[in-house]
Design a protein around this motif. Sequence first.
Motif, PDB file in Angstrom:
ATOM      1  N   MET A   1     -41.185  74.625 102.591  1.00 36.07           N
ATOM      2  CA  MET A   1     -39.992  74.577 101.778  1.00 36.07           C
ATOM      3  C   MET A   1     -39.621  73.120 101.529  1.00 36.07           C
ATOM      4  O   MET A   1     -39.608  72.321 102.432  1.00 36.07           O
ATOM      5  N   THR A   2     -39.318  72.792 100.291  1.00 34.93           N
ATOM      6  CA  THR A   2     -38.925  71.424  99.968  1.00 34.93           C
ATOM      7  C   THR A   2     -37.682  71.421  99.111  1.00 34.93           C
ATOM      8  O   THR A   2     -37.298  72.430  98.541  1.00 34.93           O
ATOM      9  N   GLY A   3     -37.084  70.236  99.035  1.00 36.99           N
ATOM     10  CA  GLY A   3     -35.963  70.026  98.123  1.00 36.99           C
ATOM     11  C   GLY A   3     -34.715  70.798  98.471  1.00 36.99           C
ATOM     12  O   GLY A   3     -34.149  70.630  99.523  1.00 36.99           O
ATOM     13  N   ALA A   4     -34.302  71.704  97.558  1.00 36.24           N
ATOM     14  CA  ALA A   4     -33.012  72.387  97.663  1.00 36.24           C
ATOM     15  C   ALA A   4     -32.828  73.085  98.999  1.00 36.24           C
ATOM     16  O   ALA A   4     -31.741  73.071  99.562  1.00 36.24           O
ATOM     17  N   GLY A   5     -33.865  73.689  99.529  1.00 37.20           N
ATOM     18  CA  GLY A   5     -33.763  74.375 100.810  1.00 37.20           C
ATOM     19  C   GLY A   5     -33.615  73.442 101.986  1.00 37.20           C
ATOM     20  O   GLY A   5     -33.302  73.876 103.084  1.00 37.20           O
ATOM     21  N   ASN A   6     -33.836  72.175 101.757  1.00 39.97           N
ATOM     22  CA  ASN A   6     -33.771  71.201 102.845  1.00 39.97           C
ATOM     23  C   ASN A   6     -32.679  70.157 102.657  1.00 39.97           C
ATOM     24  O   ASN A   6     -32.748  69.091 103.253  1.00 39.97           O
ATOM     25  N   VAL A   7     -31.663  70.437 101.856  1.00 41.20           N
ATOM     26  CA  VAL A   7     -30.617  69.435 101.632  1.00 41.20           C
ATOM     27  C   VAL A   7     -29.902  69.053 102.923  1.00 41.20           C
ATOM     28  O   VAL A   7     -29.312  67.979 102.999  1.00 41.20           O
ATOM     29  N   HIS A   8     -29.991  69.893 103.933  1.00 44.34           N
ATOM     30  CA  HIS A   8     -29.387  69.553 105.226  1.00 44.34           C
ATOM     31  C   HIS A   8     -30.078  68.349 105.875  1.00 44.34           C
ATOM     32  O   HIS A   8     -29.547  67.770 106.812  1.00 44.34           O
ATOM     33  N   LEU A   9     -31.239  67.955 105.359  1.00 41.54           N
ATOM     34  CA  LEU A   9     -31.940  66.792 105.904  1.00 41.54           C
ATOM     35  C   LEU A   9     -31.389  65.475 105.363  1.00 41.54           C
ATOM     36  O   LEU A   9     -31.783  64.408 105.810  1.00 41.54           O
ATOM     37  N   ALA A  10     -30.476  65.551 104.414  1.00 40.32           N
ATOM     38  CA  ALA A  10     -29.758  64.375 103.923  1.00 40.32           C
ATOM     39  C   ALA A  10     -28.457  64.300 104.723  1.00 40.32           C
ATOM     40  O   ALA A  10     -27.541  65.077 104.501  1.00 40.32           O
ATOM     41  N   ALA A  12     -24.944  62.821 106.663  1.00 40.27           N
ATOM     42  CA  ALA A  12     -23.681  62.244 106.211  1.00 40.27           C
ATOM     43  C   ALA A  12     -23.827  60.747 105.963  1.00 40.27           C
ATOM     44  O   ALA A  12     -23.337  60.218 104.978  1.00 40.27           O
ATOM     45  N   CYS A  13     -24.546  60.048 106.837  1.00 39.07           N
ATOM     46  CA  CYS A  13     -24.634  58.585 106.790  1.00 39.07           C
ATOM     47  C   CYS A  13     -25.744  58.056 105.890  1.00 39.07           C
ATOM     48  O   CYS A  13     -25.833  56.862 105.653  1.00 39.07           O
ATOM     49  N   GLY A  14     -26.618  58.921 105.404  1.00 46.28           N
ATOM     50  CA  GLY A  14     -27.695  58.469 104.534  1.00 46.28           C
ATOM     51  C   GLY A  14     -29.053  58.406 105.208  1.00 46.28           C
ATOM     52  O   GLY A  14     -29.990  57.839 104.666  1.00 46.28           O
ATOM     53  N   THR A  15     -29.171  59.007 106.347  1.00 46.38           N
ATOM     54  CA  THR A  15     -30.453  59.087 107.028  1.00 46.38           C
ATOM     55  C   THR A  15     -31.212  60.305 106.500  1.00 46.38           C
ATOM     56  O   THR A  15     -30.610  61.300 106.139  1.00 46.38           O
ATOM     57  N   TYR A  16     -32.531  60.203 106.500  1.00 50.89           N
ATOM     58  CA  TYR A  16     -33.363  61.360 106.203  1.00 50.89           C
ATOM     59  C   TYR A  16     -33.792  61.966 107.533  1.00 50.89           C
ATOM     60  O   TYR A  16     -34.626  61.403 108.248  1.00 50.89           O
ATOM     61  N   CYS A  17     -33.204  63.103 107.899  1.00 54.92           N
ATOM     62  CA  CYS A  17     -33.487  63.753 109.187  1.00 54.92           C
ATOM     63  C   CYS A  17     -34.955  64.143 109.352  1.00 54.92           C
ATOM     64  O   CYS A  17     -35.444  64.231 110.470  1.00 54.92           O
ATOM     65  N   LEU A  67     -26.712  68.219 109.123  1.00 52.63           N
ATOM     66  CA  LEU A  67     -25.854  69.146 108.392  1.00 52.63           C
ATOM     67  C   LEU A  67     -26.438  70.555 108.335  1.00 52.63           C
ATOM     68  O   LEU A  67     -26.075  71.352 107.477  1.00 52.63           O
ATOM     69  N   SER A  68     -27.315  70.875 109.280  1.00 51.80           N
ATOM     70  CA  SER A  68     -28.018  72.161 109.260  1.00 51.80           C
ATOM     71  C   SER A  68     -27.156  73.327 109.717  1.00 51.80           C
ATOM     72  O   SER A  68     -27.442  74.472 109.377  1.00 51.80           O
ATOM     73  N   GLY A  69     -26.147  73.054 110.529  1.00 53.22           N
ATOM     74  CA  GLY A  69     -25.396  74.140 111.141  1.00 53.22           C
ATOM     75  C   GLY A  69     -26.115  74.701 112.351  1.00 53.22           C
ATOM     76  O   GLY A  69     -25.639  75.639 112.989  1.00 53.22           O
ATOM     77  N   GLY A  70     -27.263  74.103 112.694  1.00 53.57           N
ATOM     78  CA  GLY A  70     -28.044  74.549 113.846  1.00 53.57           C
ATOM     79  C   GLY A  70     -27.865  73.620 115.030  1.00 53.57           C
ATOM     80  O   GLY A  70     -26.842  72.942 115.164  1.00 53.57           O
ATOM     81  N   ASP A  90     -16.588  67.225 100.067  1.00 52.78           N
ATOM     82  CA  ASP A  90     -16.994  68.602  99.800  1.00 52.78           C
ATOM     83  C   ASP A  90     -18.407  68.886 100.298  1.00 52.78           C
ATOM     84  O   ASP A  90     -18.691  69.973 100.777  1.00 52.78           O
ATOM     85  N   ASP A  91     -19.306  67.907 100.168  1.00 53.56           N
ATOM     86  CA  ASP A  91     -20.693  68.137 100.588  1.00 53.56           C
ATOM     87  C   ASP A  91     -21.007  67.511 101.949  1.00 53.56           C
ATOM     88  O   ASP A  91     -22.153  67.444 102.352  1.00 53.56           O
ATOM     89  N   SER A  92     -20.000  67.050 102.660  1.00 53.60           N
ATOM     90  CA  SER A  92     -20.139  66.501 104.017  1.00 53.60           C
ATOM     91  C   SER A  92     -21.002  65.249 104.089  1.00 53.60           C
ATOM     92  O   SER A  92     -21.589  64.957 105.116  1.00 53.60           O
ATOM     93  N   ARG A  93     -21.083  64.489 102.978  1.00 54.40           N
ATOM     94  CA  ARG A  93     -21.843  63.239 102.971  1.00 54.40           C
ATOM     95  C   ARG A  93     -20.953  62.096 102.507  1.00 54.40           C
ATOM     96  O   ARG A  93     -20.042  62.288 101.717  1.00 54.40           O
ATOM     97  N   CYS A  94     -21.289  60.907 102.956  1.00 52.30           N
ATOM     98  CA  CYS A  94     -20.521  59.707 102.604  1.00 52.30           C
ATOM     99  C   CYS A  94     -20.836  59.187 101.203  1.00 52.30           C
ATOM    100  O   CYS A  94     -20.180  58.265 100.737  1.00 52.30           O
TER     101      CYS A  94
END
Length: 177
Positions: A1-10, A12-17, A67-70, A90-94
Amino acid sequence: MTGAGNVHLATACGTYCGACPAYIAKHSEDEQIKMRLHKRFSSGPMKPQKGIPPLNWMDGLLCDGCLSGGKLGAHCQNCAIRKCAENKQDDSRCSDCEELPCHRITFLINMGQYLHRKEYLPNLKKIREMGVEEWVKYEEERWRCPKCGLPMSWYDTECARCGEPRSEDLFSLSESK
């Protein structure tokens, strides 16, 4: 899964999880984890370098992404930036915060002087410009081995599977010398 399904990897601070050792440890296949550990322990002791954390800095941490909720690593559970963004954005990012760069993010960037943290502000700017879904797709590609496609972490010097050096599209590890 890539992209939209993984937006939680972006984060709040700008790190790629997806390039975080704690995320990779939880989401890699067992064989990938064994390859990484073998490579790390067979390379012998390394001299500490400015800006690069010790090799074992995230040993035992498992994380699903900021931001995964996990499940979150302790450093993410108590992150003042994540908590602030959760309450303000709204999207929990800075990325769209009017206070950026605030004292919270500036403090984290400077804490430990770790090289991956220098990407926070440029990444937040890219998230704002590209949109989070496109940015995640971009980062997913950027943090893969250029030869075999295995995900790489922030401080991998080479691919654990094929030995290919890290991409030149990643921040330089040599600037820490």
